[in-house]
Design an enzyme around this catalytic site. Structure first.
Site, PDB file in Angstrom:
ATOM      1  CB  SER A  91      -0.970   0.024   1.211  1.00 15.90           C
ATOM      2  OG  SER A  91      -0.225   0.338   2.340  1.00 15.90           O
ATOM      3  CB  THR A 131      -6.784   3.803  -3.286  1.00 16.65           C
ATOM      4  OG1 THR A 131      -6.218   5.120  -2.970  1.00 16.65           O
ATOM      5  CG2 THR A 131      -6.083   3.451  -4.486  1.00 16.65           C
ATOM      6  CG  ASP A 132      -8.083   9.130  -3.036  1.00 15.22           C
ATOM      7  OD1 ASP A 132      -6.990   8.301  -3.035  1.00 15.22           O
ATOM      8  OD2 ASP A 132      -8.282  10.400  -2.737  1.00 15.22           O
ATOM      9  CD  GLU A 133      -2.314   7.122  -3.841  1.00 16.58           C
ATOM     10  OE1 GLU A 133      -1.390   6.875  -4.573  1.00 16.58           O
ATOM     11  OE2 GLU A 133      -2.088   7.431  -2.719  1.00 16.58           O
ATOM     12  CE1 TYR A 159      -1.701   0.910  -2.897  1.00 17.90           C
ATOM     13  CE2 TYR A 159      -1.916   3.258  -3.433  1.00 17.90           C
ATOM     14  CZ  TYR A 159      -2.403   1.971  -2.858  1.00 17.90           C
ATOM     15  OH  TYR A 159      -3.654   2.152  -2.382  1.00 17.90           O
ATOM     16  CE  LYS A 163      -6.018  -0.741  -3.916  1.00 17.62           C
ATOM     17  NZ  LYS A 163      -6.262  -1.960  -2.976  1.00 17.62           N
ATOM     18  NE  ARG A 282       5.165   9.570  -2.413  1.00 15.91           N
ATOM     19  CZ  ARG A 282       4.005   9.386  -1.937  1.00 15.91           C
ATOM     20  NH1 ARG A 282       3.102   9.565  -2.083  1.00 15.91           N
ATOM     21  NH2 ARG A 282       4.315   8.954  -0.770  1.00 15.91           N
TER      22      ARG A 282
END
Ligand code: NAD
Ligand code: DAU
Length: 346
Positions: A91, A131-133, A159, A163, A282
């Protein structure tokens, strides 16, 4: 007569999964909750200590990998689950940038193994915790924009790509095989048992230890924070609702810039802002997440209960009261990750 159910909760030794286990045991004491978790670096059996002790008859922990089809099959034969809720995942975005392989394997292949078992055993619902990602990010200068369930999938990191891939596979199983499924896409969670490598616990723990607080880039990236129990409540409503084939966004309209969260934590702990250290950004860093939760509010009547100003105080207090929990974690393998991750950032 109470309708008894058996729910397999995968990833229940992690942050949100463990909160969900406790939420369900409290709300449905007549349910059987079976946790399947591989206990990776992010999973902690000590987190489930109380569940194991207080619920010997209706809680079971099984150590195992969701990609292990044989183990999953034997668990389904034994437990005959009515519902499967899949929290198990790699995650952490930063770890996925350092080494993506495990993310693609667990986050995509894991749901496939679980859904094959659900299909074979006629499970009444497979719920994928997404996830909202998966939607990518939004610009800072367009506060009028929000992610809806119809926003295109546009993942940024290995990641979030894993997802998003899983979400596509889930919907493919629904359409192709008629598997009953649902998906929730939640914004950033915070609260008890949050692993120390994520923003809020990391900043609390570093501040308590008078260590530098590493803020990526300009610190203006925005996340939409939700207290973890409100996420658990949303999943409970979705798995018990008439939601087959549905996707729900979950969020509480609580957008905050990272730097403001960090300053708030320092203020609560009475520590100086001089601890803040801006470090290299990042890679591919998403700028802003913002969820439009109107579908889940309208269709299921879900509302968040914990306001951020209360939730963050409760969370800080939890970390003050549970030093043994996080001290054990930060003294182990996590220390190697921390040195590698932040040793390289200047
Ligand atoms: P976490 O990293 O704290 O916990 C993940 C758990 O999954 C750990 O207990 C780990 O041991 C277990 N696990 C990992 N690989 C496994 C495997 N192959 N087989 C079995 N178990 C395995 O994660 P979290 O923050 O609790 O997130 C849980 C889920 O919610 C994830 O799917 C994540 O994508 C999603 N999510 C998280 C957030 C957030 O803010 N943390 C927000 C929205 C969605
Ligand atoms: O939006 C939901 C997602 O939230 C989940 O899908 C992920 O599983 C979860 O980990 C979380 O992802 P983020 O990348 O948003 O969370 P993280 O806590 O890693 O970072 C939050 C923000 O803080 C992000 O903009 C990066 C920044 N950050 C993070 C760390 C760890 C820092 O500035 N410094 C740090 O040391």
């Amino acid at each position: 007569m109470e309708d008894k159910k058996t729910i397999i909760v995968t990833g229940g030794a992690g942050f949100i999964g463990s909160n969900f286990v406790y939420y369900m045991l409290k709300k449905y004491p007549f349910y059987r909750i079976v946790c399947l978790d591989a206990l990776t670096y992010a999973g902690n059996l000590s987190t489930l200590k109380k569940a194991i002790k207080d619920h010997p008859d209706n809680f079971r922990f099984v150590k195992g990998d969701i990609r292990d089809a044989e183990l999953v099959e034997s668990l389904f034969v034994e437990e005959k689950p009515d519902i499967v809720v899949n929290f198990a995942a790699e995650s952490h975005v930063d770890r996925s940038i350092l080494d993506p392989q495990a993310f693609l394997q667990t986050n995509i292949m894991g749901p496939q193994v679980l859904m094959d078992a659900c299909k074979k055993h006629n499970v009444e619902r497979y719920h994928q915790v997404s996830t909202d990602e998966v939607y990518g990010d939004l610009p800072l200068d367009r506060p009028d924009l929000f992610f809806t369930e119809n926003t295109n999938l546009h993942a940024s990191s290995p990641y979030s790509a894993s997802k998003a891939s899983a979400d596509l596979v889930v919907m493919a199983y629904h359409r192709t095989y008629g598997l009953p499924v649902s998906i929730s896409r939640c914004s950033n969670n915070y609260g008890p048992y949050h692993f120390p490598e994520k923003l809020i616990p990391l900043m609390i723990i570093n501040a308590l230890n008078d260590k530098p607080l590493p803020v990526y880039g300009d610190g203006l990236n925005v996340r939409d924070w939700l207290y973890v129990e409100d996420h658990c409540k949303a999943i409970d409503m979705i798995i018990h609702g008439d939601c087959n084939g549905e996707v729900f966004n979950v969020g509480g309209h609580n957008e905050m810039a990272n730097i403001d969260i960090v300053k708030l934590i320092l203020k609560e702990l009475g520590k100086p802002e001089s601890l803040i250290t801006f470090v290299e950004d990042r890679k591919g860093h998403d700028r802003r997440y913002a969820i439009d939760p109107s579908k889940i509010k309208r269709e299921l009547g879900w509302e968040p209960e914990t306001k951020f100003e209360n939730g963050i105080v409760k969370t800080i207090q939890w970390y003050l009261d549970h030093k043994d929990w996080w001290e054990e974690i930060i003294s182990g393998e996590y220390k190697n990750y921390y040195d590698k991750m932040y040793g390289e950032k200047k």
